[in-house]
Design an enzyme around this catalytic site. Structure first.
Site, PDB file in Angstrom:
ATOM      1  N   PRO A 189       0.812  -1.221   0.000  1.00 20.81           N
ATOM      2  CA  PRO A 189       0.000   0.000   0.000  1.00 20.81           C
ATOM      3  C   PRO A 189       0.848   1.275   0.000  1.00 20.81           C
ATOM      4  O   PRO A 189       0.499   2.251  -0.674  1.00 20.81           O
ATOM      5  CB  PRO A 189      -0.832  -0.128   1.286  1.00 20.81           C
ATOM      6  CG  PRO A 189      -0.915  -1.601   1.530  1.00 20.81           C
ATOM      7  CD  PRO A 189       0.417  -2.143   1.092  1.00 20.81           C
ATOM      8  N   CYS A 378     -20.543  27.494  27.658  1.00 19.20           N
ATOM      9  CA  CYS A 378     -21.405  28.026  26.608  1.00 19.20           C
ATOM     10  C   CYS A 378     -22.860  27.593  26.831  1.00 19.20           C
ATOM     11  O   CYS A 378     -23.529  28.116  27.701  1.00 19.20           O
ATOM     12  CB  CYS A 378     -20.881  27.609  25.234  1.00 19.20           C
ATOM     13  SG  CYS A 378     -21.615  28.533  23.859  1.00 19.20           S
ATOM     14  N   HIS A 516     -15.325  29.640  25.623  1.00 28.42           N
ATOM     15  CA  HIS A 516     -14.827  28.272  25.435  1.00 28.42           C
ATOM     16  C   HIS A 516     -13.375  28.181  25.896  1.00 28.42           C
ATOM     17  O   HIS A 516     -12.443  28.233  25.080  1.00 28.42           O
ATOM     18  CB  HIS A 516     -14.931  27.869  23.961  1.00 28.42           C
ATOM     19  CG  HIS A 516     -16.321  27.613  23.489  1.00 28.42           C
ATOM     20  ND1 HIS A 516     -16.895  26.363  23.528  1.00 28.42           N
ATOM     21  CD2 HIS A 516     -17.262  28.455  22.997  1.00 28.42           C
ATOM     22  CE1 HIS A 516     -18.138  26.440  23.055  1.00 28.42           C
ATOM     23  NE2 HIS A 516     -18.382  27.698  22.724  1.00 28.42           N
ATOM     24  N   GLU A 518     -11.674  25.733  26.740  1.00 29.90           N
ATOM     25  CA  GLU A 518     -10.965  24.538  26.257  1.00 29.90           C
ATOM     26  C   GLU A 518     -10.033  24.858  25.101  1.00 29.90           C
ATOM     27  O   GLU A 518      -9.031  24.143  24.885  1.00 29.90           O
ATOM     28  CB  GLU A 518     -11.967  23.452  25.846  1.00 29.90           C
ATOM     29  CG  GLU A 518     -12.808  23.740  24.612  1.00 29.90           C
ATOM     30  CD  GLU A 518     -14.120  24.443  24.894  1.00 29.90           C
ATOM     31  OE1 GLU A 518     -15.034  24.374  24.061  1.00 29.90           O
ATOM     32  OE2 GLU A 518     -14.222  25.086  25.969  1.00 29.90           O
TER      33      GLU A 518
END
Length: 554
Positions: A189, A378, A516, A518
């Protein structure tokens, strides 16, 4: 011009080009270089902002408000470089730029074609995103052989021709599958994938061979022979149990040295001590906590990729392993909150739409009433506000106008619904485009002294990235504060509510933010709110353990 590394993928998708490229970038940065990264995505959407999380996963947001591919999250978690809208380009954006130029007459009425106009625009975007850095990594999305990737591949082929081998190199990530029945790694491959690349004029300089088993020297030599890649540059990218081991592994394989040799770049030795500390903390935890993530897309967890990573980062800062329990908010609606009783903390992430929202409200209510550490992000903040309005402040029917335009108490709504010159509420949902009122990007907020939020951050003013349309309705500020809800952060102009929480004497750790956080968490640094949340979960677990021990010995 900035030397470039073009990263392509072959054989199958989801091999981890983004993490592999980011890991190499981290090693190069550890050698003292200023590094940036870029993602070229072949889909025709102008950006991922309106794409379904089920199809695309998380929409990552940059400081300047760009809605980008989730791979930019990997890039920023591995690098100190802050990225922008320049670092995420789609086919749709390229065509949009070219069509705008054609409409302005920039092409003087000439025929607009893929070559040279589309490829020239791709090259312009690459130069714009990478200029001023010591080195730039550019990841081409999709798999070699996909028809939609061809303009990007042609553009990078042209760049290599124009700059030469010391100005741009090609790194190809491919699969070397392990066939268990034969007990062998198969190189065919990879050979075919490189053949596909060479058919369009691209000869890889480096191969990253992804496999379940380490690549034996015999297979490395075979791949080198059939792909015309130096044996030294055939790198074994074996599966790892921890993605943060990858920078050290690539360095041990000599990948960074090969890159610097090919590009004729001088750099210092790699200081990977911070990455070693991250790996050590993750592999030698002193504690474990179970966190429930109650969301709308938990069957497709890439929709919450940054949230999941930030929770783990919060644990790393205190050598705590964070185990995630993914719960569908609509299941909470139908089955109740029993699934929440065996965890140490609850996080409710963002989302859009009414499906599952009542489950988020029930989750916030459960955490508030039981003393369970709660972190709302949020939509998770909006759910907490709706719960408090209904069940504490006595505002029956309180809701967000996103879900109930006829709510008697729209405690969450569009700014246009409650901020007007006349002071009257206006209903403009139908008139607003999906992105028309979106608040996007990095914005500062001021924290209230004496609050949990202020304690977590340790400073008065912070900046977080936003992505939402609906806001806390200012018309209910006084009423909810009088009922005991603390508004702990507001925008710098005092107009918008950014964080709410419960007083410490009412709840050990209940905090929700409209932004947010994060998106600004990294494994090396963590984020104050996630670190604090995991610490609260540890304390909850310790208290529960002490209570059980006391009951057992009574």
């Amino acid at each position: 011009m900035t030397p470039l590394i073009f990263v392509t993928g072959g054989v199958v998708s989801s091999l981890g080009k983004g993490i592999a490229a980011a890991s190499l970038a981290a090693v190069l940065e550890a050698r003292g270089l200023r590094v940036t990264m870029m993602k070229l995505d072949p889909y025709i959407n102008v950006d991922p902002g309106t794409m379904s999380p089920f199809q695309h996963g998380e929409v990552y947001v940059t400081d300047d408000g760009a809605e980008t591919d989730l791979d930019l999250g990997h890039y920023e978690r591995y690098l100190r470089t802050r990225l922008s809208r320049k670092n995420s380009i789609t086919t749709g954006r390229i065509y949009d730029n070219v069509i705008r130029k054609e409409r302005r007459g920039d092409y003087l009425g000439g025929t607009v074609q893929v070559i040279p106009h589309i490829t020239d625009e791709i090259k312009r975007c690459i130069v714009e995103a990478t200029e001023g850095f010591d080195i730039g990594l550019v990841e081409i999305g999709g798999t070699v052989g996909d028809i939609e990737s061809l303009p990007f591949l042609e553009a990078i082929r042209q760049i290599r021709t124009e700059r030469g081998p010391e100005g741009a190199i090609f790194m190809h990530l491919t699969l070397v599958p392990w066939i268990a029945a034969a007990g062998e790694l198969k190189t065919k491959p990879t050979q075919h994938s490189v053949k596909e690349l060479r058919s369009i004029g691209i000869q890889p300089d480096i191969l990253l061979c992804r496999s379940e088993q380490p690549l034996p020297d015999s297979e490395r030599r075979k791949i080198a022979l059939f792909t015309n890649v130096p044996e030294r540059a055939v790198i074994s990218a074996v599966d790892l149990d921890n993605i943060y081991k990858m920078p050290r592994r690539f360095h041990e394989e000599g990948l960074d040295a090969i890159v610097l040799d090919r590009l004729r770049i001088n750099a210092g030795p790699a200081d990977l001590s911070q990455w070693d500390e991250v790996v050590d903390a993750s592999e030698h935890p002193v504690d474990t906590v179970n966190i429930a993530v109650v969301g709308k897309y938990v069957d497709h967890q890439d929709a919450y990729k940054s949230v999941a990573e930030a929770l783990k980062h919060g644990g790393l800062r205190q050598r705590t392993r964070v185990k995630l329990k993914w719960l569908e908010s609509s299941d909470i609606e139908q089955q109740g909150v029993d699934a929440l009783k065996d965890v140490d903390g609850i996080l409710v992430p963002g989302g859009f739409g009414d499906r599952g929202f009542e489950g988020k409200v029930l989750t916030a209510k459960f955490a508030r009433e039981t003393g369970m550490p709660y972190f709302g992000i949020c939509y998770g903040m909006q759910a907490a506000v709706v719960d408090y309005a209904r069940h504490v402040a006595g505002l029956s029917g309180a809701n967000s106008t996103e879900n109930d335009k006829a709510s008697p108490h729209p405690v969450i709504g569009l700014i246009t619904e409650w901020r007007t010159s006349s002071g009257e509420i206006e209903r403009r949902n139908e008139e607003s485009d999906l992105g028309g009122t979106m608040r996007l990007g990095l914005q500062e907020q001021r924290l209230k002294p004496g609050t949990l939020s202020r304690e977590m951050y340790g400073r008065d003013v912070v900046a977080e990235r936003h992505r939402h349309r609906y806001e806390f309705n200012n018309r209910y500020r006084t009423q909810l504060e009088d009922a005991g809800l603390t508004i702990s952060a507001k925008s710098m102009d005092d107009l918008l509510v950014e964080m709410v929480e419960l007083p410490r004497d009412a709840h050990p750790w209940f905090l929700a933010c409209q932004a947010h956080p994060e998106f600004l968490s990294t494994p090396r640094d963590g984020h104050p709110l996630f670190v604090g949340f995991i610490r609260a979960a540890r304390e909850r677990k310790a208290q529960a353990g002490g209570r059980l021990l006391k009951e057992a010995t009574a």
